[in-house]
Design a protein around this motif. Sequence first.
Motif, PDB file in Angstrom:
ATOM      1  N   GLY A  20       0.835  -1.195   0.000  1.00  0.00           N
ATOM      2  CA  GLY A  20       0.000   0.000   0.000  1.00  0.00           C
ATOM      3  C   GLY A  20       0.869   1.244   0.000  1.00  0.00           C
ATOM      4  N   VAL A  21       0.608   2.155   0.924  1.00  0.00           N
ATOM      5  CA  VAL A  21       1.391   3.386   1.033  1.00  0.00           C
ATOM      6  C   VAL A  21       2.569   3.130   1.964  1.00  0.00           C
ATOM      7  CG1 VAL A  21       1.393   5.827   1.654  1.00  0.00           C
ATOM      8  CG2 VAL A  21      -0.660   4.786   0.650  1.00  0.00           C
ATOM      9  N   VAL A  22       3.756   3.487   1.502  1.00  0.00           N
ATOM     10  CA  VAL A  22       4.991   3.286   2.253  1.00  0.00           C
ATOM     11  C   VAL A  22       5.563   4.645   2.645  1.00  0.00           C
ATOM     12  CG1 VAL A  22       7.379   2.496   2.063  1.00  0.00           C
ATOM     13  CG2 VAL A  22       5.529   1.103   1.133  1.00  0.00           C
ATOM     14  N   GLY A  23       6.050   4.739   3.868  1.00  0.00           N
ATOM     15  CA  GLY A  23       6.780   5.918   4.318  1.00  0.00           C
ATOM     16  C   GLY A  23       8.267   5.634   4.269  1.00  0.00           C
ATOM     17  N   ALA A  24       9.031   6.482   3.587  1.00  0.00           N
ATOM     18  CA  ALA A  24      10.482   6.337   3.499  1.00  0.00           C
ATOM     19  C   ALA A  24      11.139   7.544   4.151  1.00  0.00           C
ATOM     20  CB  ALA A  24      10.920   6.218   2.040  1.00  0.00           C
ATOM     21  N   GLY A  48      15.451   5.418  15.370  1.00  0.00           N
ATOM     22  CA  GLY A  48      14.936   4.139  14.901  1.00  0.00           C
ATOM     23  C   GLY A  48      14.159   3.395  15.968  1.00  0.00           C
ATOM     24  N   LEU A  49      14.649   3.447  17.201  1.00  0.00           N
ATOM     25  CA  LEU A  49      13.930   2.806  18.303  1.00  0.00           C
ATOM     26  C   LEU A  49      12.567   3.451  18.520  1.00  0.00           C
ATOM     27  CD1 LEU A  49      16.851   2.298  20.857  1.00  0.00           C
ATOM     28  CD2 LEU A  49      15.627   0.515  19.610  1.00  0.00           C
ATOM     29  N   GLY A  50      12.521   4.775  18.394  1.00  0.00           N
ATOM     30  CA  GLY A  50      11.242   5.472  18.533  1.00  0.00           C
ATOM     31  C   GLY A  50      10.264   5.083  17.445  1.00  0.00           C
ATOM     32  N   ILE A  51      10.771   4.941  16.212  1.00  0.00           N
ATOM     33  CA  ILE A  51       9.914   4.509  15.106  1.00  0.00           C
ATOM     34  C   ILE A  51       9.369   3.118  15.371  1.00  0.00           C
ATOM     35  CG2 ILE A  51       9.988   3.763  12.681  1.00  0.00           C
ATOM     36  CD1 ILE A  51      11.844   6.155  12.165  1.00  0.00           C
ATOM     37  N   GLN A  52      10.231   2.231  15.866  1.00  0.00           N
ATOM     38  CA  GLN A  52       9.792   0.856  16.090  1.00  0.00           C
ATOM     39  C   GLN A  52       8.717   0.777  17.170  1.00  0.00           C
ATOM     40  OE1 GLN A  52      10.562  -1.539  14.114  1.00  0.00           O
ATOM     41  NE2 GLN A  52       9.241  -2.949  15.209  1.00  0.00           N
ATOM     42  N   ARG A  53       8.832   1.605  18.196  1.00  0.00           N
ATOM     43  CA  ARG A  53       7.801   1.616  19.252  1.00  0.00           C
ATOM     44  C   ARG A  53       6.449   2.026  18.663  1.00  0.00           C
ATOM     45  NH1 ARG A  53      11.991   4.535  21.998  1.00  0.00           N
ATOM     46  NH2 ARG A  53      13.165   3.142  23.379  1.00  0.00           N
ATOM     47  N   LEU A  54       6.452   3.066  17.840  1.00  0.00           N
ATOM     48  CA  LEU A  54       5.198   3.518  17.235  1.00  0.00           C
ATOM     49  C   LEU A  54       4.665   2.481  16.251  1.00  0.00           C
ATOM     50  CD1 LEU A  54       6.070   7.276  16.549  1.00  0.00           C
ATOM     51  CD2 LEU A  54       4.576   6.376  18.348  1.00  0.00           C
ATOM     52  N   ALA A  55       5.567   1.857  15.497  1.00  0.00           N
ATOM     53  CA  ALA A  55       5.140   0.861  14.511  1.00  0.00           C
ATOM     54  C   ALA A  55       4.505  -0.340  15.183  1.00  0.00           C
ATOM     55  CB  ALA A  55       6.331   0.425  13.663  1.00  0.00           C
ATOM     56  N   ALA A  56       4.984  -0.677  16.385  1.00  0.00           N
ATOM     57  CA  ALA A  56       4.436  -1.836  17.094  1.00  0.00           C
ATOM     58  C   ALA A  56       2.958  -1.637  17.425  1.00  0.00           C
ATOM     59  CB  ALA A  56       5.235  -2.089  18.361  1.00  0.00           C
ATOM     60  N   GLU A  57       2.551  -0.402  17.637  1.00  0.00           N
ATOM     61  CA  GLU A  57       1.156  -0.133  17.972  1.00  0.00           C
ATOM     62  C   GLU A  57       0.230  -0.425  16.783  1.00  0.00           C
ATOM     63  OE1 GLU A  57       0.892   3.845  19.380  1.00  0.00           O
ATOM     64  OE2 GLU A  57       2.278   3.527  21.054  1.00  0.00           O
ATOM     65  N   LYS A  58       0.796  -0.419  15.566  1.00  0.00           N
ATOM     66  CA  LYS A  58       0.013  -0.696  14.366  1.00  0.00           C
ATOM     67  C   LYS A  58       0.317  -2.081  13.785  1.00  0.00           C
ATOM     68  CE  LYS A  58       0.340   2.491  11.221  1.00  0.00           C
ATOM     69  NZ  LYS A  58       0.989   3.482  10.329  1.00  0.00           N
ATOM     70  N   LEU A  59       1.214  -2.821  14.423  1.00  0.00           N
ATOM     71  CA  LEU A  59       1.726  -4.071  13.847  1.00  0.00           C
ATOM     72  C   LEU A  59       2.218  -3.830  12.422  1.00  0.00           C
ATOM     73  CD1 LEU A  59      -0.813  -6.767  15.099  1.00  0.00           C
ATOM     74  CD2 LEU A  59       1.471  -6.271  15.983  1.00  0.00           C
ATOM     75  N   MET A  60       2.967  -2.735  12.260  1.00  0.00           N
ATOM     76  CA  MET A  60       3.436  -2.310  10.948  1.00  0.00           C
ATOM     77  C   MET A  60       4.873  -2.765  10.737  1.00  0.00           C
ATOM     78  SD  MET A  60       3.672   1.558   9.367  1.00  0.00           S
ATOM     79  CE  MET A  60       4.707   2.160  10.708  1.00  0.00           C
ATOM     80  N   PRO A  61       5.179  -3.414   9.619  1.00  0.00           N
ATOM     81  CA  PRO A  61       6.564  -3.810   9.359  1.00  0.00           C
ATOM     82  C   PRO A  61       7.457  -2.607   9.106  1.00  0.00           C
ATOM     83  CG  PRO A  61       5.198  -4.257   7.444  1.00  0.00           C
ATOM     84  CD  PRO A  61       4.267  -3.844   8.538  1.00  0.00           C
ATOM     85  N   THR A  62       8.705  -2.751   9.467  1.00  0.00           N
ATOM     86  CA  THR A  62       9.695  -1.702   9.248  1.00  0.00           C
ATOM     87  C   THR A  62      10.996  -2.330   8.765  1.00  0.00           C
ATOM     88  OG1 THR A  62      10.549  -1.813  11.508  1.00  0.00           O
ATOM     89  CG2 THR A  62       8.761  -0.248  11.102  1.00  0.00           C
ATOM     90  N   SER A  63      11.825  -1.522   8.135  1.00  0.00           N
ATOM     91  CA  SER A  63      13.236  -1.856   7.968  1.00  0.00           C
ATOM     92  C   SER A  63      14.013  -0.688   8.552  1.00  0.00           C
ATOM     93  CB  SER A  63      13.595  -2.082   6.501  1.00  0.00           C
ATOM     94  OG  SER A  63      13.301  -0.940   5.723  1.00  0.00           O
ATOM     95  N   LEU A 109      -2.977   4.892   7.310  1.00  0.00           N
ATOM     96  CA  LEU A 109      -2.904   4.370   5.953  1.00  0.00           C
ATOM     97  C   LEU A 109      -1.479   4.002   5.525  1.00  0.00           C
ATOM     98  CD1 LEU A 109      -5.420   6.675   4.043  1.00  0.00           C
ATOM     99  CD2 LEU A 109      -5.756   4.312   4.800  1.00  0.00           C
ATOM    100  N   VAL A 110      -0.491   4.354   6.315  1.00  0.00           N
ATOM    101  CA  VAL A 110       0.894   3.985   5.999  1.00  0.00           C
ATOM    102  C   VAL A 110       1.132   2.567   6.493  1.00  0.00           C
ATOM    103  CG1 VAL A 110       3.334   4.475   6.458  1.00  0.00           C
ATOM    104  CG2 VAL A 110       1.746   6.352   5.985  1.00  0.00           C
ATOM    105  N   LYS A 111       1.538   1.685   5.582  1.00  0.00           N
ATOM    106  CA  LYS A 111       1.619   0.249   5.888  1.00  0.00           C
ATOM    107  C   LYS A 111       3.042  -0.249   6.106  1.00  0.00           C
ATOM    108  CE  LYS A 111      -2.796  -0.034   5.508  1.00  0.00           C
ATOM    109  NZ  LYS A 111      -3.602  -0.100   6.756  1.00  0.00           N
ATOM    110  N   ARG A 112       4.014   0.601   5.860  1.00  0.00           N
ATOM    111  CA  ARG A 112       5.400   0.202   6.113  1.00  0.00           C
ATOM    112  C   ARG A 112       6.256   1.447   6.219  1.00  0.00           C
ATOM    113  NH1 ARG A 112      10.464  -1.433   4.012  1.00  0.00           N
ATOM    114  NH2 ARG A 112      11.111  -3.494   4.773  1.00  0.00           N
ATOM    115  N   TYR A 163       8.247  -5.046   0.348  1.00  0.00           N
ATOM    116  CA  TYR A 163       7.150  -4.093   0.126  1.00  0.00           C
ATOM    117  C   TYR A 163       5.877  -4.795  -0.336  1.00  0.00           C
ATOM    118  CZ  TYR A 163      10.850  -0.721   0.684  1.00  0.00           C
ATOM    119  OH  TYR A 163      11.892   0.001   1.208  1.00  0.00           O
ATOM    120  N   THR A 164       5.762  -6.084  -0.018  1.00  0.00           N
ATOM    121  CA  THR A 164       4.585  -6.847  -0.434  1.00  0.00           C
ATOM    122  C   THR A 164       4.004  -7.646   0.724  1.00  0.00           C
ATOM    123  OG1 THR A 164       5.856  -8.840  -1.044  1.00  0.00           O
ATOM    124  CG2 THR A 164       5.580  -7.151  -2.736  1.00  0.00           C
ATOM    125  N   ASN A 165       2.752  -7.992   0.573  1.00  0.00           N
ATOM    126  CA  ASN A 165       2.114  -9.029   1.396  1.00  0.00           C
ATOM    127  C   ASN A 165       2.077 -10.317   0.594  1.00  0.00           C
ATOM    128  OD1 ASN A 165       1.341  -7.804   3.884  1.00  0.00           O
ATOM    129  ND2 ASN A 165      -0.249  -6.657   2.794  1.00  0.00           N
TER     130      ASN A 165
END
Length: 492
Positions: free
Chosen positions: A145-149, A235-250, A222-225, A473-475
């Motif tokens: 879907g929509v990716v944040g870089a 990066g640690l801060g991003i991962q904490r927020l991503a965990a609340e959405k179960l959103m994958p990150t690199s 709406l951001v899925k990754r 970037y896929t499911n």
Amino acid sequence: MSMTISRLQAMIGGRWRDGSGPEYATEYPHDQRVVSHLRAATEADVDEAVQAAEQARQRPSWAGLRHHERASLLYRVANGIRDRAEELAQLQRLDNGKPIQECRALVASAAGTFQFFGAAAETWEETITPARGDYLTMSLHEPLGVVGAITPWNSPIASEAQKLAPALAAGCAVVLKPAEITPRCAIELARICEQAGIPAGIVSVLPGRGAVVGDALVRHPLVKRIAFTGGTRVGLGIQRLAAEKLMPTSLELGGKSPTIVMPDADLDHAVAGVLYGIFSSSGQACIAGSRAFVHESIYDAFKSRLLEGVRRLRVGDPALESTQVGPLVSLFHRETVERYVMEGVADGGRLLAGGARPEGAPYARGSYYLPTVIEGVSNEARLCREEIFGPVLALLPWSDEEDLVARCNDNPYGLAAGVWTRDFRSAWRLGARLQTGTVWVNTYKVFSISTPFSGVKMSGYGQEKGRLGILQYTNQKSLYWGLNETPIAWAD
């Protein structure tokens, strides 16, 4: 290139316009002159860009493209970068002060990245998996879907290409947040994507503060990754927020990479490699080889050659073709590097080279710092444990291989390492034992877009590059096709 001050605009949801936030300026690190003005993006701008991206990615003009059709667009982007290669290299030089030769190499890398992932898209194959019953099974991949870089300031155009290209190849839309102080190449990449025929809304570029734009991107429903390159704390801060959405990150984060010089190493190659590994890019690289472990039997000979090499390095104006070491990215960052060096000396370190600002008129206004070598510090010292992100090398002798491996691995980071030896057995043995994502043997700081790159420990996780990087970037979806001639027996 002219030093005319540019007025920059963002690409937000398919429209070129100013951000809604406060105006700010970017400066050329060589002399601190203002080179551009622009307005920062806001949370509202992020929402506009993401909403537009979500709509654009579902339209037939993007979602309906076959893989080879999407590939052709990426090839056009690659060619567009090559057509403007010198201009883009000069723009990056003005943004972050990298020597022009390095900037040209990074622009060429960005073009190659789009070409590679265009080829990956064109040759994409799905899988029919082995049947284990009266059915046909297959595995398909669909765009997330929509990716944040979110990209850093040290190698902007290469980092941006490594996120944009695979995401676009997979069929995603991308909202790109470049580093606040280095927005130019990201903005021009969006322009090249537009000219290549990528539909409006698929690529947005929102310059501004990470705490505003980056945070809003990570939180947006709406951001899925998120694909992030930068500091470990962020990066640690991003991962904490991503965990609340179960959103994958690199997350490609910091490094404190060791380079090992074995007693049988070719000293000419090892010295050149260590110099390049730490002092190119003024040490402003996550994979910089900032800890050099040299066997005690060759320590003095290696040190003598290394210091002679340091004295020959050409520090100066990044616009000059001969420059090897340019300025640090800002005056503030230089002060941070200086504090690390002063603390290292206070911890018992002995300055062998550098440790000061260069003198003379050419350096007076810039954020220059001399290539620095320190010996006598403990591997436990802060200088050897934390990422300095500057031209500072700790020289450490070793004698016992078990102790060497323990010291190399005794660090929060695990991004890269180097081994210099004539013995392939030593290289293989050490390469297997070093806790790191990349090991270079008899070379350093070379990259291939076809080879995956990742870190371990506090250097992050998730892979970039490599043909399978597109799958990040896929499911993955499984399909079962019933082949049975009679109804399911259970229902009888």
